[in-house]
Design an enzyme around this catalytic site. Structure first.
Site, PDB file in Angstrom:
ATOM      1  N   ASP A   1       1.909  70.538  41.343  1.00  0.00           N
ATOM      2  CA  ASP A   1       0.962  69.839  42.216  1.00  0.00           C
ATOM      3  C   ASP A   1      -0.021  70.864  42.758  1.00  0.00           C
ATOM      4  O   ASP A   1       0.374  71.828  43.417  1.00  0.00           O
ATOM      5  CB  ASP A   1       1.723  69.162  43.368  1.00  0.00           C
ATOM      6  CG  ASP A   1       0.836  68.295  44.255  1.00  0.00           C
ATOM      7  OD1 ASP A   1      -0.386  68.239  44.017  1.00  0.00           O
ATOM      8  OD2 ASP A   1       1.376  67.662  45.197  1.00  0.00           O
TER       9      ASP A   1
ATOM     10  N   GLU B   1      -0.199  67.219  39.037  1.00  0.00           N
ATOM     11  CA  GLU B   1      -0.642  66.318  40.097  1.00  0.00           C
ATOM     12  C   GLU B   1      -1.904  66.874  40.769  1.00  0.00           C
ATOM     13  O   GLU B   1      -1.959  68.035  41.139  1.00  0.00           O
ATOM     14  CB  GLU B   1       0.499  66.190  41.110  1.00  0.00           C
ATOM     15  CG  GLU B   1       0.273  65.187  42.230  1.00  0.00           C
ATOM     16  CD  GLU B   1       1.528  65.058  43.113  1.00  0.00           C
ATOM     17  OE1 GLU B   1       2.656  65.285  42.621  1.00  0.00           O
ATOM     18  OE2 GLU B   1       1.365  64.748  44.293  1.00  0.00           O
TER      19      GLU B   1
ATOM     20  N   LYS C   1       1.819  56.825  47.564  1.00  0.00           N
ATOM     21  CA  LYS C   1       2.513  57.027  48.838  1.00  0.00           C
ATOM     22  C   LYS C   1       2.196  55.834  49.713  1.00  0.00           C
ATOM     23  O   LYS C   1       1.010  55.561  49.965  1.00  0.00           O
ATOM     24  CB  LYS C   1       2.030  58.302  49.530  1.00  0.00           C
ATOM     25  CG  LYS C   1       2.265  59.542  48.690  1.00  0.00           C
ATOM     26  CD  LYS C   1       1.937  60.806  49.446  1.00  0.00           C
ATOM     27  CE  LYS C   1       2.020  61.982  48.490  1.00  0.00           C
ATOM     28  NZ  LYS C   1       1.759  63.258  49.127  1.00  0.00           N
TER      29      LYS C   1
ATOM     30  N   LYS D   1       4.380  73.543  43.879  1.00  0.00           N
ATOM     31  CA  LYS D   1       2.959  73.647  44.212  1.00  0.00           C
ATOM     32  C   LYS D   1       2.371  74.836  43.471  1.00  0.00           C
ATOM     33  O   LYS D   1       3.051  75.858  43.273  1.00  0.00           O
ATOM     34  CB  LYS D   1       2.798  73.841  45.723  1.00  0.00           C
ATOM     35  CG  LYS D   1       3.334  72.680  46.557  1.00  0.00           C
ATOM     36  CD  LYS D   1       2.435  71.457  46.507  1.00  0.00           C
ATOM     37  CE  LYS D   1       2.955  70.354  47.421  1.00  0.00           C
ATOM     38  NZ  LYS D   1       2.079  69.171  47.432  1.00  0.00           N
TER      39      LYS D   1
ATOM     40  N   SER E   1      10.017  68.556  46.274  1.00  0.00           N
ATOM     41  CA  SER E   1       8.742  69.272  46.219  1.00  0.00           C
ATOM     42  C   SER E   1       8.931  70.669  46.820  1.00  0.00           C
ATOM     43  O   SER E   1       9.428  70.800  47.934  1.00  0.00           O
ATOM     44  CB  SER E   1       7.703  68.469  47.024  1.00  0.00           C
ATOM     45  OG  SER E   1       6.476  69.163  47.108  1.00  0.00           O
TER      46      SER E   1
ATOM     47  N   LYS F   1       9.252  69.530  41.618  1.00  0.00           N
ATOM     48  CA  LYS F   1       7.787  69.699  41.621  1.00  0.00           C
ATOM     49  C   LYS F   1       7.486  70.993  42.356  1.00  0.00           C
ATOM     50  O   LYS F   1       8.056  71.247  43.423  1.00  0.00           O
ATOM     51  CB  LYS F   1       7.183  68.478  42.318  1.00  0.00           C
ATOM     52  CG  LYS F   1       5.831  68.652  42.957  1.00  0.00           C
ATOM     53  CD  LYS F   1       5.288  67.283  43.408  1.00  0.00           C
ATOM     54  CE  LYS F   1       4.585  67.361  44.742  1.00  0.00           C
ATOM     55  NZ  LYS F   1       4.108  66.033  45.196  1.00  0.00           N
TER      56      LYS F   1
ATOM     57  N   GLY G   1       5.762  61.456  48.909  1.00  0.00           N
ATOM     58  CA  GLY G   1       6.177  61.551  50.308  1.00  0.00           C
ATOM     59  C   GLY G   1       5.219  62.400  51.112  1.00  0.00           C
ATOM     60  O   GLY G   1       4.365  63.103  50.560  1.00  0.00           O
TER      61      GLY G   1
HETATM   62  O1  OSB Z   1       0.703  66.574  47.944  1.00  0.00           O
HETATM   63  O2  OSB Z   1       2.453  65.452  47.563  1.00  0.00           O
HETATM   64  C1  OSB Z   1       1.758  66.110  48.341  1.00  0.00           C
HETATM   65  C2  OSB Z   1       3.623  66.583  51.646  1.00  0.00           C
HETATM   66  C3  OSB Z   1       2.635  66.229  52.546  1.00  0.00           C
HETATM   67  C4  OSB Z   1       1.393  65.883  52.071  1.00  0.00           C
HETATM   68  C5  OSB Z   1       1.122  65.910  50.699  1.00  0.00           C
HETATM   69  C6  OSB Z   1       2.109  66.248  49.796  1.00  0.00           C
HETATM   70  C7  OSB Z   1       3.377  66.605  50.281  1.00  0.00           C
HETATM   71  C8  OSB Z   1       4.487  67.013  49.423  1.00  0.00           C
HETATM   72  C9  OSB Z   1       5.878  66.843  49.958  1.00  0.00           C
HETATM   73  O3  OSB Z   1       4.351  67.503  48.332  1.00  0.00           O
HETATM   74  C10 OSB Z   1       6.539  65.646  49.407  1.00  0.00           C
HETATM   75  C11 OSB Z   1       7.708  65.190  50.252  1.00  0.00           C
HETATM   76  O4  OSB Z   1       7.489  64.479  51.244  1.00  0.00           O
HETATM   77  O5  OSB Z   1       8.851  65.491  49.905  1.00  0.00           O
HETATM   78 MG    MG Z   2       0.542  65.696  45.945  1.00  0.00          MG
END
Ligand code: OSB
Ligand code: MG
Length: 369
Positions: A189, A214, A263, A164, A136, A162, A291
């Site tokens: 996302d 997402e 998750k 953001k 991510s 992924k 995650g």
């Molecule tokens: O939106 O998926 C999410 C991390 C913390 C809280 C929400 C998100 C995320 C991530 C990181 O996108 C995913 C990871 O742990 O590698």
């Molecule tokens: Mg997410």
């Protein structure tokens, strides 16, 4: 199984680099770490993924400390539980608080698996030995710097990326990225940054051939997600909207999503992951394991869960050393050249807490009784 003592810690580890999403910029990973002592001498560990501020879930470090200290942990002391299911039933009167319930679920899975000399994966009957790991990538200042970061991640060996997005950091960034990486398995996302009034804007992303988008809309809005899912070709994936099996059933009934990011912490632990997976499988909605920037302790549970059969896309399972200044477990966590990560095979959660590292990041310690 009877527990006679708990040690609950609040920890904080700086991130290697700040991670920015649509509504928040986070610079440190916070978590609760729980150690449990059984009457017959087994000790176990688990991590609760409580974040500092309520941008992702309503729970935070402070609410977690409160509910665990004043309600959950005292009620578990000295009680006999034949199985993890019994613990879950005993706590089923509690509304919400999934991150705290997941912490307890994970601890009991660790303890029951250790009691059998099995890893959590083996305890759950999971046959997979490794799972594919995606990564991510946070918001960047410019399309060029985002593409550079993605290039570096691809070179590291991640099979899918992924990124953001938010309303003023999306189309131009994706165009730049797709010019360089036309075929990369890519998803975005939004962490709830758009509204249904952005449907035409999001429909334009169909040309980017994304694996999925997402959580485009508000967490509570399964209805607008269903409307959006009908308007765009990109599959809609829900994350923050799905806290419980009831949310998953509502989303399936309404047609709010084509994929779910499950998750383990967000849904209340491993037993709920299994229940949600089975339900989603029955309605042919695939899932993948997300995650929350766990340490190696929390990531180990995600890895075991990611081996469940209805997790069909790579999870957000990058190694903690990619994002944390240091980890609290001894075992290395490595991305294999084929883009997979091994599911820990040692007893219980399969990793060993590094006490010195844990002490270094502990800001509060409470013991029960
Ligand atoms: O939106 O998926 C999410 C991390 C913390 C809280 C929400 C998100 C995320 C991530 C990181 O996108 C995913 C990871 O742990 O590698
Ligand atoms: Mg997410």
């Amino acid at each position: 199984m009877i527990l006679d003592r708990f040690e609950l810690r609040s920890i904080r580890i700086p991130l290697k680099a700040p991670f920015e999403i649509s509504s928040y910029r986070f610079t440190a990973k916070t978590a609760l770490v729980l150690k449990g002592y059984t009457r017959n001498g087994i000790t176990g560990w688990a991590e609760g993924e409580h974040l500092e501020a309520p941008w992702y879930t309503a729970e935070t470090v402070k609410t977690g400390l409160d509910i665990l200290s004043s309600v959950i942990l005292p009620s578990l002391l000295g009680k006999s539980f034949p199985s993890v299911e019994d613990v879950k039933k005993y706590l089923s009167w509690i509304q919400g608080n999934q991150l705290s319930l997941a912490l307890v679920d994970n601890l009991f899975h660790d303890l029951f698996a250790r009691a059998e000399g099995a890893s959590i994966g083996k305890f759950l009957g999971i046959e997979a030995k490794s799972v594919p790991a995606g990564v991510s990538v946070g918001l960047h200042d410019s399309p060029e710097s985002l593409t550079d970061t993605v290039a570096e991640r691809v070179a590291t060996g991640y099979p899918r990326v992924k990124v953001k997005v938010k309303p003023d950091k999306d189309r131009v960034f994706l165009e730049h990225l797709r010019q360089q990486f036309p075929d990369l398995p890519l998803m975005i996302d939004a962490n709830a940054a758009y509204g249904i009034e952005d449907a035409d804007h999001l429909a334009d992303f169909d040309r980017f051939a994304l694996m999925m988008i997402e959580q485009p809309l508000h967490n509570g809005d399964l209805v607008d997600h269903a409307i959006l899912a009908n308007r765009i070709k990109t599959p809609v994936c829900l994350d923050e909207s799905i806290h419980t099996i009831h949310d998953a059933r509502a989303a399936a009934a309404l047609g709010s999503c084509a994929v779910v990011n499950i998750k383990p912490p967000r849904v209340g632990g491993i037993l709920e992951v299994i229940r949600m997976q089975n339900f989603l499988h029955s309605v042919r909605i695939p899932a993948w394991c997300g995650g929350m920037f766990e340490t190696g302790l929390g990531r180990a549970v995600n890895l075991a869960c990611a081996g469940l059969p209805n997790f069909v896309y790579p999870g957000d399972l990058s190694p903690p050393e990619d994002y944390l200044e240091f980890d609290i477990v001894e075992e290395p966590y490595t991305l294999n050249p084929d883009g997979t990560v091994a599911i820990p095979s040692g007893p219980g959660v399969g990793v060993t807490v590094d006490i010195d590292a844990l002490e270094k990041c502990t800001s509060l310690l409470r013991v029960f009784p």
